[in-house]
Design a protein around this motif. Sequence first.
Motif, short mmCIF file in Angstrom:
data_model
loop_
_atom_site.label_atom_id
_atom_site.label_comp_id
_atom_site.label_asym_id
_atom_site.label_seq_id
_atom_site.Cartn_x
_atom_site.Cartn_y
_atom_site.Cartn_z
N ARG A 158 21.65 14.32 8.07
CA ARG A 158 22.78 13.44 7.40
C ARG A 158 22.26 12.21 6.48
NH1 ARG A 158 27.91 13.73 9.46
NH2 ARG A 158 28.21 15.15 10.99
N TRP A 159 20.73 12.23 6.51
CA TRP A 159 20.00 11.14 5.89
C TRP A 159 19.43 11.75 4.64
CZ3 TRP A 159 20.50 5.96 7.33
CH2 TRP A 159 21.07 5.83 8.62
N SER A 160 19.58 10.70 3.51
CA SER A 160 18.56 11.20 2.28
C SER A 160 18.28 9.54 1.84
CB SER A 160 19.57 11.77 1.37
OG SER A 160 20.56 11.35 0.89
N ASN A 218 20.86 6.68 2.21
CA ASN A 218 22.05 7.33 2.26
C ASN A 218 22.32 7.78 3.84
OD1 ASN A 218 22.41 6.57 -0.62
ND2 ASN A 218 21.16 8.39 -0.83
N TYR A 219 23.68 7.82 4.24
CA TYR A 219 24.04 8.54 5.23
C TYR A 219 25.19 9.29 5.11
CZ TYR A 219 25.45 9.42 10.34
OH TYR A 219 25.93 10.03 11.48
N LYS A 220 25.19 10.44 5.33
CA LYS A 220 26.38 11.18 5.19
C LYS A 220 27.47 11.03 6.55
CE LYS A 220 26.64 15.11 2.78
NZ LYS A 220 26.44 16.28 2.33
N GLU A 248 31.79 15.03 5.51
CA GLU A 248 31.22 15.94 4.36
C GLU A 248 31.81 15.07 3.02
OE1 GLU A 248 29.79 19.05 2.33
OE2 GLU A 248 29.68 18.68 4.42
N THR A 262 32.19 11.57 2.69
CA THR A 262 31.86 10.28 2.85
C THR A 262 30.41 9.81 2.89
OG1 THR A 262 34.19 10.13 3.78
CG2 THR A 262 32.70 8.14 4.29
N VAL A 263 30.03 8.90 2.10
CA VAL A 263 28.47 8.72 2.47
C VAL A 263 28.53 7.19 2.27
CG1 VAL A 263 26.30 8.84 1.15
CG2 VAL A 263 27.85 10.65 0.98
N SER A 282 25.78 3.75 1.97
CA SER A 282 24.33 3.74 1.36
C SER A 282 24.11 2.21 1.78
CB SER A 282 24.42 3.91 0.16
OG SER A 282 24.54 5.34 -0.14
N GLU A 295 30.83 5.71 -0.84
CA GLU A 295 31.32 6.78 -1.80
C GLU A 295 32.24 7.81 -0.97
OE1 GLU A 295 28.41 7.70 -5.03
OE2 GLU A 295 27.32 7.65 -3.47
#
Length: 226
Positions: free
Chosen positions: A46-48, A83-85, A88, A90-91, A93, A119
């Motif tokens: 879930r992280w980027s 970023n954390y999702k 699906e 909704t993000v 940051s 987002e």
Amino acid sequence: MKTLSGSRLIALVLFFFSGLNLMYAQDPQSWLYENEFEVSIPVQERWSMEVGFGNRGLLQERADGEKTSGYEHQHVELNYFNNYKLQEATVLSLGLRYRFNELFDADETNEFRIIEQLELKPLNSALSHRFRLEQRFREEVTHRARYKLEFSRPLNNIFSFEAATEAIYAVTVHEKPEAEQRFSIGIENSSFNNLDLGLSLEYRMEDYARNLAHEFFIATGLSLSL
């Protein structure tokens, strides 16, 4: 249904912004360029994170139809987003940005910015939403609230069309609040694997409630996903 070719879209974009330029020819105008490069790195499920570099320069300024200043480079900047999702579509940051202004103008001050972002990209929808809160540290701290609505639609297997508007409201302790509205249109090329190329034109109404100024941006973007 027929799709709009890339060349026709570019012509439409240039016609739109030429019309804006003629409409506000008697008001103060600034023409600028902006380039951005971004690398997206997956960390966990879930992280980027995103690491980026950008620069901006002034092409010219005009007032009453006359050129008042020419080219000057304004800044380079470094960006970082974690970023954390949440879902699906909704993000969440948290971002950091540092702009080097003093390198190009000794009278300017370097800027540090903290960004909180949400987002929303509903599935099977051409619309997306972005909410931001920013704390901008320069001579004084400025708090900004931002909302961006974006429309995106594929033109063919290579190009997609994007149009967006963003409202910004800024508050500083010793200055009156400022309101700004932005409008942009552009195209994106995704023919390369994990690499997106973008070209857009943006019109900004700066401080339109008190001291309106017009800014026109030519922006390019390069985004790499690892």
